[in-house]
Structures are given as C-alpha cells and as structure tokens.
Design an enzyme around this catalytic site. Structure first.
Site, short mmCIF file in Angstrom:
data_model
loop_
_atom_site.label_atom_id
_atom_site.label_comp_id
_atom_site.label_asym_id
_atom_site.label_seq_id
_atom_site.Cartn_x
_atom_site.Cartn_y
_atom_site.Cartn_z
N THR A 1 0.96 -1.26 -0.15
CA THR A 1 -0.07 0.03 0.24
C THR A 1 0.80 1.17 0.02
O THR A 1 0.45 2.42 -0.38
CB THR A 1 -1.03 -0.06 1.19
OG1 THR A 1 -2.03 0.93 1.21
CG2 THR A 1 -0.20 -0.05 2.52
N LYS A 2 2.05 1.12 0.41
CA LYS A 2 3.11 2.23 0.51
C LYS A 2 3.25 3.06 -0.91
O LYS A 2 3.76 3.92 -1.03
CB LYS A 2 4.36 2.05 1.24
CG LYS A 2 4.15 1.64 2.76
CD LYS A 2 3.23 2.65 3.61
CE LYS A 2 3.35 2.22 4.93
NZ LYS A 2 2.77 3.34 5.74
N ASP A 3 2.88 2.01 -1.75
CA ASP A 3 3.25 2.71 -3.36
C ASP A 3 2.35 3.92 -3.52
O ASP A 3 3.02 5.05 -4.20
CB ASP A 3 2.99 2.06 -4.33
CG ASP A 3 3.72 0.54 -4.49
OD1 ASP A 3 5.00 0.75 -3.91
OD2 ASP A 3 3.49 -0.07 -5.53
N THR B 1 7.53 1.32 2.76
CA THR B 1 7.63 2.60 2.25
C THR B 1 8.89 3.01 1.47
O THR B 1 8.96 3.60 0.44
CB THR B 1 7.58 3.57 3.45
OG1 THR B 1 6.13 3.42 4.12
CG2 THR B 1 7.27 5.15 2.86
#
Length: 346
Positions: free
Chosen positions: A47-49, A79
């Site tokens: 999800t850090k994309d 991240t």
C-alpha cells in the site's frame, strides 16, 4: 467504447486500483461477508506505493524536488521500497533509515533498488540519536537540498489514501461497506480511507489494529501517551512507540490489539486457505477480525473490508521460515506445515 490501456508508460502507472477479493474458507464460520483489499497487487507489492508516488509528485508540483535531488525517509521497509522505486523512475537519489526489526528480505530489496540504507536499532526510544527517526533527521540536515518525506508526520500520507484507497473501496462495494478493519502504523492508510468513507456514510465503523507493545490503542482511548505500554514486539509496520500526526484518532471508532504469535499463524493460514500470499500485517488484520467476530462485533448482513497491506515475499526469513518460527517459540506442530512435510529424494 474506450479500450483499456494495454501498454503502460512505466511501472508507476500500475499503482492503485487494487482488487477487492472475497475471503471464503478462512471466514466461513464468521458472521458477515469479508472482502480483502489486497495491496500486494501494487507494483511495489504494498500500500505504500500510493503515498510514495503522491507525496513525491506533490513535492514536484511545489518545486521542492528537482532532478538529482535526494529523498530521505524512515521506514520499516515497505515505504522505503516504494520510494526507491519512484526515485528510480523519476531520477532521484534515495537514502533510507530502516529499523533493525525489518526482515533481511526487506533490507536486501531496498539495496537492490539502489537505495543507501542505514539500519538503526529497533528497541530504542524515538528521541534516541540512534533511532531511525533521528538518523533520518540528521541526514536531512547534513545533505543540502534533500527532502525528508517524514511519513509519520506528513498530512499528505492521509491525503493519498483519501484520494485513492477510500474511493476505490466505496466504489468496489457499491457503497455497501459497513466496517473497515486496517492496521495502524503511521496511520495514513486507515485515516485517509476512513475520512473518505465516513464522508459517504458516517455509520461505517472504522476499526484500527494495534500491537501489544504499542501505545496507539491506549492513546485513542485516553488521549494520553503512556510509555509504560512500550515493549519490544515482532510485527513490522504495525503500532508505534510515538504518536504520529498522520493518524486521525477521531476517525477511528475503536482499536483492537493482536499478538505477534497469533498474527504470524494467521498470515500462514491465509496462504493455506485462500491462496493469498500476504505479509505479517495482513495476518494481524485478519487476526483482529477473528477476535472481533468472537466478541460479536459483526452481523450476518455486514460487509467487512480488511486491508491486506503487503506481500508475503517480504517475510520469507521470518513468518514463512520454519526455523524462525521455532526460534520465536511460535510453532504449533498440530496445525502448521513443517520441514517434516518435505521429502528429499536422493
């Protein structure tokens, strides 16, 4: 009818629009319908994309970044990988301060992506000069023209999910979501997603997942930081030993804590039952759902979305490694596949 894009300009075009996948076997005895938002489908496998691309592009729009600039960040691994990936495409140098709790898989991936990595001791206070927070700050002060992402205290962390994850979940469930269950580390994912969903329907319940050894649940309940809550734990990217401003506690209805051991077993269970190879925090999120179900949180008509933050490949030296599980005292031979299931033919 407009044809979907088949050829992408670069890997960054693939960020977002991750699938919502129904969980069938692992939740078969639970009340409600359970849908996993599987963020491993992002090109950087987490999800850090979303925040890496959004924050960097906002910095470009504001003239803060220019070609050849150095980007600095603190990270438990995900991240950092996303920032390194975006930096490669956009032509920036990348320096990462990483907690020693991060798996060797994550650290090796960061190096492979061309990042300069500083591994900092995990079990020190946030204001200790050796902590990854302080190391990143020092590097930012020393390197002229550098940009410090500072995801824990960056409002753009929330905004990225408000503009992407929240609308995606609302659309994918056709507005029928009743509960969101998400791990809370920096708090950007749960806060940004919750902000959007609550604007659409304030009755949606937002449930944060915290770790034993973290201060978030108690802070949510009392608004007091209690250092006595802090002790070492193994889950990466979940919980905190400080209070991030990227967490909007007012948007979260409740927190529930999960243990290292149960979360590890549940991660492995997801792979065995649903064929989804997801990470430690995904196991933590589903473990929270198990506990909530046992407490009678959900009804038959509820539609529960669980965010699975990253891919299992980042934990091959940890929760998916039998030796590591044994060393932690986590192994239960009654329900886990072990080395005994492997047959060597000579």
């Amino acid at each position: 009818m407009k044809q979907s894009k088949q050829v992408f300009d670069n890997v960054l075009d693939l960020i977002g629009n991750t699938p919502l996948i129904k969980l069938n076997k692992v939740t078969s005895d639970f009340e409600g319908e359970y849908l996993a938002k599987v963020e491993a489908f992002n090109p950087g496998h987490s999800t850090k994309d979303r925040i890496a691309l959004y924050i960097i592009e906002e910095a470009e729009k504001r003239g803060i970044l220019s070609p050849g600039s150095t980007i600095i960040e603190t990270t438990s691994g995900n991240t950092g990988f996303s920032i390194a990936m975006v930096s490669i495409i956009k032509g920036y140098e990348c320096i990462l301060a990483v907690t020693s709790k991060s798996s060797t898989d994550k650290i090796d991936m960061l190096k492979t992506m061309g990042a300069k990595v500083y591994v900092c001791p995990a079990h020190v206070s946030a204001d200790d000069p050796r902590s990854y927070y302080q190391v990143a700050k020092r590097l930012h002060e020393e390197i002229r023209g550098s940009v410090y992402i500072n995801q824990y205290f960056n409002a753009l962390n929330i905004e990225a999910h408000y503009k992407t994850t929240g609308p995606e979940i609302w659309s994918q469930t056709e507005g029928k979501i009743t509960h969101l269950v998400a791990c809370s580390g920096t708090g950007g994912t749960i806060s940004g997603t919750a902000k959007y969903l609550k604007e659409q329907n304030p009755d949606i319940k937002i449930i944060g997942v915290d770790a034993f050894g973290s201060v978030l649940q108690k802070y949510h309940e009392t608004r007091e930081f209690d250092a006595s809550e802090i002790y070492p734990y193994r889950i990466e990217g979940l919980g905190k030993n400080l209070i991030p401003t990227a967490t909007d506690f007012d948007l979260i209805d409740k927190f529930i804590k999960v243990s290292d051991e149960e979360s590890a077993h549940t991660s492995r269970e997801i792979a065995r039952t649903e064929g989804l190879f997801v990470g430690y925090t995904s196991g933590a999120a589903l473990q929270a759902v198990k506990q909530l179900n046992n407490l009678g949180e959900f009804k038959k008509e509820d539609k529960i979305v669980i965010i699975f933050p990253d891919h299992g490949s980042r934990y091959m030296s940890k929760i998916f490694n039998d030796k590591w599980m044994e060393e932690q005292g986590f192994f239960d031979s009654k329900n886990e596949a072990t080395v005994k299931n492997i047959q060597h033919i000579n």
